[in-house]
Motif scaffolding. Structure first.
Motif, short mmCIF file in Angstrom:
data_model
loop_
_atom_site.label_atom_id
_atom_site.label_comp_id
_atom_site.label_asym_id
_atom_site.label_seq_id
_atom_site.Cartn_x
_atom_site.Cartn_y
_atom_site.Cartn_z
N CYS A 1 16.77 26.99 6.07
CA CYS A 1 16.35 27.69 4.61
C CYS A 1 15.79 26.47 3.79
O CYS A 1 14.69 26.87 2.95
CB CYS A 1 17.36 28.51 4.03
N PHE B 1 12.57 38.89 9.43
CA PHE B 1 13.17 38.03 8.44
C PHE B 1 14.32 38.89 7.81
O PHE B 1 14.18 40.13 7.87
CB PHE B 1 12.05 37.65 7.20
N GLY C 1 17.07 33.16 1.56
CA GLY C 1 18.02 33.06 2.89
C GLY C 1 18.79 34.13 3.20
O GLY C 1 19.82 34.17 4.11
N ARG D 1 11.94 30.54 1.18
CA ARG D 1 13.25 30.77 0.51
C ARG D 1 13.16 31.08 -1.08
O ARG D 1 14.09 31.53 -1.13
CB ARG D 1 13.68 28.83 0.51
N CYS E 1 17.69 36.39 10.43
CA CYS E 1 16.18 35.53 10.39
C CYS E 1 15.96 35.08 11.78
O CYS E 1 16.95 34.49 12.38
CB CYS E 1 16.53 34.47 9.32
N ASP F 1 13.29 35.38 -0.10
CA ASP F 1 14.55 36.07 0.64
C ASP F 1 15.58 35.46 0.05
O ASP F 1 16.67 35.86 0.46
CB ASP F 1 14.28 36.56 2.06
N CYS G 1 12.22 25.78 4.05
CA CYS G 1 11.55 27.12 4.50
C CYS G 1 10.60 27.38 3.41
O CYS G 1 10.84 27.65 2.33
CB CYS G 1 12.59 28.18 5.10
FE1 SF4 Z 1 13.35 30.87 5.69
FE2 SF4 Z 1 14.48 32.91 4.40
FE3 SF4 Z 1 15.01 32.61 7.28
FE4 SF4 Z 1 16.03 30.98 5.36
S1 SF4 Z 1 16.43 33.18 5.90
S2 SF4 Z 1 14.97 30.30 7.03
S3 SF4 Z 1 14.43 31.25 3.75
S4 SF4 Z 1 12.90 32.97 6.31
#
Ligand code: SF4
Ligand code: FES
Length: 360
Positions: free
Chosen positions: A301, A235, A312, A307, A332, A310, A304
């Protein structure tokens, strides 16, 4: 201030772009501000007062080389009067023991010294400055003797990746309480040198593993702050603690950015602290509003469960790699562009090591 707005806690003050070194991984922009474009002393002092009123606790005095500013001691004293914690981010080149004493007397709280390599010859070559390594050793001695806390910052890339652990050892020898090991990021000038800087996947993996094994060994000696490269992560990092949530970055001319590399994102409108208050900029500048919170997000995101953790990932990395600042950070594993990270991870160097494009 709007009650729903987060308060910033940190301010990166890029006092100048002037710098005696020429590091090929410099993330400052290609076009640097000249000395006569820099904010004057009273304007910086007003900015620091406004930052304190906004809730900022820490000011990182950076550049370029902040020692190039003759008014540095005055600026530190002003921050201290505003009860701001000051961190001097420096190459050490240009510092004298007397100046360090004056800075300490003015209220300086912390020194962060950059080190280019554990090998003197290579360090000087990377810095583009003969004798830089020895000067840094001397500066570290002065800082430790003065009683100021010292952090060593080392940027890892192809020329020094096999000496990552040696740089931790060097930081210990220098008497630092903390060492930051960060892998080069490719923004600004660094992008010009990407092919020369990118380590092989094998070397980068070995360095990551080696540093991690040092952590328990040095647990009581030094804090190792190891930023694992994005291309090994599942991530993304919470870049800047989230866009427009924790920090502001003021460049030498007064423009205020949500992050150091924000100008690489086309179409953002930045406001300047030369003619607006920091509170107005924080709350209302279009660039700060662009990616604050989660409303701007696209899938995956948008729906998710991470969200709000992090945010995004990094907008600048999404722009650089996916060509869209609103995209999920390719770091990610849920990003449709995640395969780009594997390309970097398994990259095979194409250029000879140590041949750089220096700024001058
Ligand atoms: Fe999920 Fe973070 Fe990946 Fe976006 S960047 S899909 S919020 S884990
Ligand atoms: Fe700009 Fe990460 S560097 S958001």
């Amino acid at each position: 201030m709007n009650a729903a707005l987060p308060y910033p806690t940190g301010l990166l003050a890029e006092l100048t772009h002037r710098c005696p070194l020429g590091c090929p991984y410099c993330s400052n922009p290609l076009e640097l501000a000249s000395r006569d474009q820099e904010l004057d002393t009273p304007t910086w002092q007003r900015i620091f007062s406004e930052a304190a009123a906004l809730g900022v606790l820490q000011v990182h005095l950076s550049g370029g080389e902040p020692l190039a500013r003759r008014d540095l001691t005055e600026l530190v004293a002003h921050c201290a009067a505003e009860r701001l914690y000051t961190n001097l981010i420096t190459s050490g080149v240009g510092l004298t023991e007397a100046r360090l004493e004056a800075l300490k007397k003015a209220g300086l709280d912390h020194v962060q010294l950059s080190v280019q390599d554990a090998n003197a010859e290579s360090a000087d070559h990377i810095a583009g400055y003969r004798g830089a390594f020895e000067r840094k050793r001397q500066v570290a001695q002065w800082v430790v003797a003065s009683g100021l806390p010292l952090t060593i910052n080392a940027v890892i890339h192809r020329a020094n990746v096999t000496r990552a652990a040696a740089m931790v050892d060097l930081a210990v020898q220098m008497g630092a309480g903390r060492v930051e090991i960060a892998h080069a990021q490719y923004y600004g000038w660094a992008l010009r040198n990407r092919d020369m800087l990118l380590p092989s996947g094998e070397d980068a993996r070995a360095a990551v593993a080696e540093i991690e094994t040092l952590k328990p060994r040095y647990a009581d000696v030094i804090t190792i702050d190891h930023v694992i490269p994005d291309y090994y992560a599942r991530f993304p990092k919470v870049c800047m603690g989230g866009w427009g949530r924790r920090t502001l970055n003021v460049v030498p001319t007064g423009k205020v950015l949500p992050c150091h590399a924000a100008e690489t994102i086309p179409g953002l409108e930045f406001w300047s602290a030369a003619d607006r208050s920091l509170a107005d900029i924080w709350a209302n500048a279009p660039a700060f509003q662009a990616f604050r919170g989660t409303d701007w997000m696209q899938e995956p995101c948008r729906s998710c469960d991470r969200r709000d953790k992090d945010f995004g990932g990094c907008r600048c990395q999404a722009m650089a790699l996916a060509g869209d600042a609103r995209a999920t950070d390719p770091a990610c594993s849920r990003s449709p562009h995640h395969a780009l990270m594997a390309e970097i991870r398994f990259a095979t160097p194409t250029e000879a090591p140590g041949v750089y494009r220096y700024r001058r």
